[in-house]
Design a protein around this motif. Structure first.
Motif, mmCIF file in Angstrom:
data_model
loop_
_atom_site.group_PDB
_atom_site.id
_atom_site.type_symbol
_atom_site.label_atom_id
_atom_site.label_comp_id
_atom_site.label_asym_id
_atom_site.label_seq_id
_atom_site.Cartn_x
_atom_site.Cartn_y
_atom_site.Cartn_z
ATOM 1 N N ASP A 16 0.873 -1.180 0.000
ATOM 2 C CA ASP A 16 0.000 0.000 0.000
ATOM 3 C C ASP A 16 0.910 1.231 0.000
ATOM 4 O OD1 ASP A 16 -3.103 0.696 1.670
ATOM 5 O OD2 ASP A 16 -1.767 2.118 0.693
ATOM 6 N N LEU A 17 0.749 2.070 -1.005
ATOM 7 C CA LEU A 17 1.593 3.270 -1.087
ATOM 8 C C LEU A 17 1.228 4.233 0.039
ATOM 9 C CD1 LEU A 17 1.341 3.220 -4.861
ATOM 10 C CD2 LEU A 17 3.535 3.716 -3.769
ATOM 11 N N ASP A 18 2.264 4.864 0.596
ATOM 12 C CA ASP A 18 2.033 5.782 1.718
ATOM 13 C C ASP A 18 1.465 7.102 1.209
ATOM 14 O OD1 ASP A 18 3.118 3.974 3.612
ATOM 15 O OD2 ASP A 18 5.138 4.540 2.963
ATOM 16 N N CYS A 19 0.454 7.587 1.904
ATOM 17 C CA CYS A 19 -0.238 8.869 1.587
ATOM 18 C C CYS A 19 -0.095 9.170 0.096
ATOM 19 C CB CYS A 19 0.289 10.002 2.447
ATOM 20 S SG CYS A 19 2.071 10.259 2.448
ATOM 21 N N PHE A 20 -0.680 8.301 -0.708
ATOM 22 C CA PHE A 20 -0.342 8.209 -2.131
ATOM 23 C C PHE A 20 -0.431 9.540 -2.885
ATOM 24 C CE2 PHE A 20 -1.781 6.681 -6.491
ATOM 25 C CZ PHE A 20 -0.487 6.670 -6.963
ATOM 26 N N TYR A 21 -1.611 10.163 -2.908
ATOM 27 C CA TYR A 21 -1.748 11.395 -3.700
ATOM 28 C C TYR A 21 -0.775 12.460 -3.179
ATOM 29 C CZ TYR A 21 -6.213 9.700 -5.699
ATOM 30 O OH TYR A 21 -7.199 8.999 -6.348
ATOM 31 N N GLN A 41 -10.110 17.502 -2.765
ATOM 32 C CA GLN A 41 -11.050 17.225 -3.854
ATOM 33 C C GLN A 41 -12.430 17.624 -3.358
ATOM 34 O OE1 GLN A 41 -10.914 13.099 -4.954
ATOM 35 N NE2 GLN A 41 -9.031 13.319 -6.124
ATOM 36 N N VAL A 46 -8.679 14.432 0.769
ATOM 37 C CA VAL A 46 -8.720 13.003 0.429
ATOM 38 C C VAL A 46 -7.492 12.280 0.963
ATOM 39 C CG1 VAL A 46 -10.298 13.068 -1.526
ATOM 40 C CG2 VAL A 46 -7.862 13.406 -1.915
ATOM 41 N N THR A 47 -6.412 12.998 1.167
ATOM 42 C CA THR A 47 -5.273 12.449 1.911
ATOM 43 C C THR A 47 -4.359 13.589 2.334
ATOM 44 O OG1 THR A 47 -3.597 10.716 1.993
ATOM 45 C CG2 THR A 47 -3.651 12.048 -0.009
ATOM 46 N N TYR A 50 2.313 12.547 6.207
ATOM 47 C CA TYR A 50 2.392 12.152 7.618
ATOM 48 C C TYR A 50 2.764 13.326 8.518
ATOM 49 C CZ TYR A 50 1.291 7.351 6.561
ATOM 50 O OH TYR A 50 0.608 6.227 6.175
ATOM 51 N N ARG A 53 -0.546 14.659 9.321
ATOM 52 C CA ARG A 53 -1.258 13.740 10.233
ATOM 53 C C ARG A 53 -0.790 13.955 11.664
ATOM 54 N NH1 ARG A 53 -2.095 8.147 6.602
ATOM 55 N NH2 ARG A 53 -2.358 9.318 4.668
ATOM 56 N N MET A 60 -10.372 12.728 4.780
ATOM 57 C CA MET A 60 -11.818 12.810 4.618
ATOM 58 C C MET A 60 -12.467 13.827 5.563
ATOM 59 S SD MET A 60 -12.003 11.188 2.016
ATOM 60 C CE MET A 60 -13.734 11.422 1.634
ATOM 61 N N ASP A 111 -3.688 2.343 -5.284
ATOM 62 C CA ASP A 111 -2.410 2.213 -4.565
ATOM 63 C C ASP A 111 -2.249 0.930 -3.753
ATOM 64 O OD1 ASP A 111 -3.901 2.722 -2.252
ATOM 65 O OD2 ASP A 111 -2.343 4.005 -1.402
ATOM 66 N N ARG A 175 4.294 0.559 2.101
ATOM 67 C CA ARG A 175 4.464 -0.409 3.174
ATOM 68 C C ARG A 175 3.991 -1.761 2.670
ATOM 69 N NH1 ARG A 175 0.376 3.061 4.102
ATOM 70 N NH2 ARG A 175 -1.649 2.058 4.370
ATOM 71 N N LYS A 193 3.416 1.878 9.659
ATOM 72 C CA LYS A 193 3.416 2.782 8.525
ATOM 73 C C LYS A 193 4.041 4.090 8.935
ATOM 74 C CE LYS A 193 -1.074 4.133 7.705
ATOM 75 N NZ LYS A 193 -2.489 3.973 7.395
HETATM 76 N N1 DCP Z 1 -8.548 8.446 -1.819
HETATM 77 C C1 DCP Z 1 -9.658 9.124 -2.297
HETATM 78 N N2 DCP Z 1 -10.820 9.091 -1.596
HETATM 79 C C2 DCP Z 1 -10.900 8.406 -0.443
HETATM 80 C C3 DCP Z 1 -9.795 7.699 0.046
HETATM 81 C C4 DCP Z 1 -8.619 7.752 -0.675
HETATM 82 O O1 DCP Z 1 -9.582 9.759 -3.337
HETATM 83 N N3 DCP Z 1 -12.044 8.376 0.237
HETATM 84 C C5 DCP Z 1 -7.308 8.505 -2.594
HETATM 85 C C6 DCP Z 1 -6.286 9.384 -1.922
HETATM 86 C C7 DCP Z 1 -5.265 8.449 -1.403
HETATM 87 C C8 DCP Z 1 -5.401 7.230 -2.279
HETATM 88 O O2 DCP Z 1 -6.750 7.199 -2.683
HETATM 89 O O3 DCP Z 1 -3.965 9.004 -1.477
HETATM 90 C C9 DCP Z 1 -5.034 5.938 -1.580
HETATM 91 O O4 DCP Z 1 -5.889 5.727 -0.447
HETATM 92 P P1 DCP Z 1 -5.348 5.134 0.906
HETATM 93 O O5 DCP Z 1 -6.536 4.768 1.720
HETATM 94 O O6 DCP Z 1 -4.316 4.101 0.658
HETATM 95 O O7 DCP Z 1 -4.686 6.369 1.659
HETATM 96 P P2 DCP Z 1 -3.253 6.991 1.472
HETATM 97 O O8 DCP Z 1 -2.414 6.211 0.533
HETATM 98 O O9 DCP Z 1 -3.403 8.431 1.121
HETATM 99 O O10 DCP Z 1 -2.676 6.946 2.945
HETATM 100 P P3 DCP Z 1 -2.032 5.700 3.684
HETATM 101 O O11 DCP Z 1 -0.589 6.065 3.881
HETATM 102 O O12 DCP Z 1 -2.757 5.620 4.980
HETATM 103 O O13 DCP Z 1 -2.226 4.484 2.812
#
Ligand code: DCP
Ligand code: MG
Length: 547
Positions: A16-21, A41, A46-47, A50, A53, A60, A111, A175, A193
């Motif tokens: 799972d990519l960390d805080c992907f966007y 968005q 949406v993210t 860290y 965080r 969200m 991701d 991770r 993570k």
């Molecule tokens: N995403 C989105 N809408 C959501 C949840 C997530 O558009 N309700 C998008 C943004 C995130 C991506 O999807 O970056 C991946 O979701 P993850 O749940 O894996 O969250 P992250 O990768 O951002 O964080 P983490 O490090 O906890 O995986």
């Protein structure tokens, strides 16, 4: 008879990519790395990275609330998903390249990646019988069967290598979780993570981890099930209590309480005990490439055309990206969806043969004639959209609340004559597909993309005569759903009411021709049904993924 090969221990990896966007945004602008960064968005975070965080920003949450909690937060617009899609495809390619050919790879969303590393690990064991030391964190006891522990150690080594490779090649951290099932690997990936990895050594270790947690901690255990279970058994709070209250053998009873199939209840009880044999199903190219724009109320023809160009361009770009990843494919069918304001939630959907220009072999990233081919294909797509919504555009006043285009009915390879693969007759009114609406929201920013105005389509490419005031002539009043001609005295409210009745399947007895509408519905039922089913299955798939 040759000696029977011992059964190889199953090894599953989850990434799972960390805080992907946020990571993709920061990679493009490294100066942001030490700062709290959120991706926005539609007024929601949406993210966030860290750093944010740690300062109390939550994903969200409303962006305004996040700024109140963390005034130094840098908020970046994330409405254009293209950079995230491309980053995800690049990561998938790297992970795939780091595995033996044929290794099953499944991705969920953008991701998350699952790998069934059983064969890869067995091959590594054949090549080097001595297992490597464990990488990352461990949950469970090392006194388990030696072959299982060795296989998991090799799986952890492989996960470590793949994470390092992705970091090196793309500057993105992820991770990993390693276990003997998807459940174990997925849960393990969430334990440490960011940029780390954990191995569950046994089903027991998974069960111990889950024991104090509510059953909703099990990926796939929906909140609906939990609500019904809690209503019937309010004393239940944890998976351990669930197992005590419903021991093995009481699957049927649990199914009744949860209001689900006995198979689901069986799966749930096994999962609480840390067991799961759901396979990693290799993902392929998407069966539908679509974009929709829930566009508020768009009342000008220019704005509708702009949206159509933006959506078409987006679809073509994604098709070219998919070609990079999966090889050439020919989309046989173009799907156009639209909804007029005041016609309920249900969009109208039409399927038609894909213009041949979309199947051009030049529509590949890096091709010398890419832009030229894109312009031609875009012109044809927008023309199809305009033809599809011509009746609505011909109304004195109209308001679109949704527009979408999609490519589907793919055939592998490049056709020499680039002809549409399977002609599909125009379909009628579609059944609803809420899931696809919310999930295919196209970026608002694209509607403002001025460069799209250069796509070569003008308002003149439409079918309706225009009055000097810019309205279509009253004589052209035609219901976009049942194609009935409406009297010129029809007001907007009357028109909307007529369209409402048509969408509901009734047509109009005064100003429309209900029998014509019904005839048309019957004639197109075959093709629309196919697409409806498809959208519904996409919705179902997304719901499962969300679970
Ligand atoms: N995403 C989105 N809408 C959501 C949840 C997530 O558009 N309700 C998008 C943004 C995130 C991506 O999807 O970056 C991946 O979701 P993850 O749940 O894996 O969250 P992250 O990768 O951002 O964080 P983490 O490090 O906890 O995986
Ligand atoms: Mg993630």
């Amino acid at each position: 008879m040759p000696p029977k090969r011992p059964r190889r221990p199953r090894v599953i990896l989850a990434f799972d990519l960390d805080c992907f966007y946020a990571s993709v945004v920061i990679r493009a602008n490294p100066a942001l790395a030490p700062l709290p960064v959120a991706v926005n968005q539609k007024h929601l975070v949406v993210t966030c990275n860290y750093v944010a965080r740690a300062l109390g920003v939550r994903t969200m949450s409303r962006t305004a609330d996040a700024l109140a909690v963390c005034p130094s937060l840098t908020v970046v617009d994330g409405s254009d998903l293209s950079p995230f899609r491309r980053a995800a495809a690049a990561v998938r390619a790297t992970v795939r390249a780091g595995l033996p050919p044929g290794t099953p790879l499944q991705w969920l969303g953008l991701d998350e990646i699952f790998v069934d590393a059983t064969a890869a690990v067995a091959a590594a064991a054949d090549a080097a019988p001595r297992p490597p030391p464990f990488r990352g964190h461990l949950r469970g006891s090392l006194v388990d069967a030696e072959d299982v522990v060795s296989a998991l150690a090799r799986g952890a080594e492989l996960a470590h290598e793949l994470r390092a490779r992705v970091k090196r090649e793309h500057g993105l951290t992820m991770r990993a979780g390693i276990g003997r099932s998807k459940l174990a690997a997925k849960l393990a990936a969430g334990l440490h993570k960011p940029d780390d990895q954990t191995t569950f050594l046994s089903a027991d270790a998974v069960a111990r981890h889950l024991a104090p947690l509510p059953p909703t901690a099990i990926p796939g255990f929906g909140r609906g099930y939990w609500a019904r279970l809690s209503a019937e058994c309010p004393e239940l709070e944890t998976t351990q209590q669930l197992l005590e209250r419903f021991p093995r053998g009481s699957e049927r009873l649990l199914a009744q309480v949860m209001g689900c199939d006995e198979k689901v209840a069986t799966w749930a009880l096994r999962a609480c005990a840390g067991e799961d044999d759901v396979p990693v199903t290799a993902s392929g190219p998407p069966k539908l490439v679509s974009n929709e724009d829930a566009m508020g109320n768009v009342t000008s023809r220019e704005a509708v055309l702009r949206a159509a160009r933006a959506l078409g361009r987006h679809m073509l770009t994604r098709l070219a990206d998919d070609t990079d990843e999966f090889g050439p494919r020919q989309p046989g069918t173009l799907v156009v969806r639209f909804r007029l304001t005041g016609t309920g939630y249900k969009p109208t959907q039409r399927a038609m043969p894909m213009p041949a220009s979309v199947c051009s072999p030049c529509l590949r990233n890096g091709h010398a004639r890419f832009e030229e081919a894109l312009t031609a294909a875009l012109r044809d797509i927008v023309q199809k959209v305009v033809d599809t919504i011509a009746d609505a555009l011909a109304m004195p006043r109209f308001s679109f609340s949704l527009l979408g285009v999609g490519a589907t009915n793919f055939r592998a390879g490049t056709l020499p004559n680039a002809a549409p693969a399977t002609p599909v007759p125009a379909s009628g009114n579609a059944s609803e597909s809420r899931g696809s609406i919310t999930n295919f929201l196209a970026p608002k920013a694209q509607r403002r993309d001025r460069s799209l105005d250069n796509a070569g389509i003008s308002a003149a490419g439409t079918t309706s005569p225009r009055t000097p005031e810019g309205h279509t002539s009253a004589a052209a009043l035609v219901c976009p759903i049942c194609s009935a001609r409406l009297p010129s005295s029809t007001t907007n409210e009357m028109l909307n009411a007529h369209v409402d009745r048509c969408v509901a399947g009734g047509g109009s007895s005064k100003s429309g021709t209900p029998s014509a509408s019904r005839k048309r519905s019957r004639a197109v039922a075959g093709s629309s049904q196919r697409i409806d089913n498809f959208f519904q299955s996409k919705r179902h798939q997304r719901r499962s993924e969300e679970k």
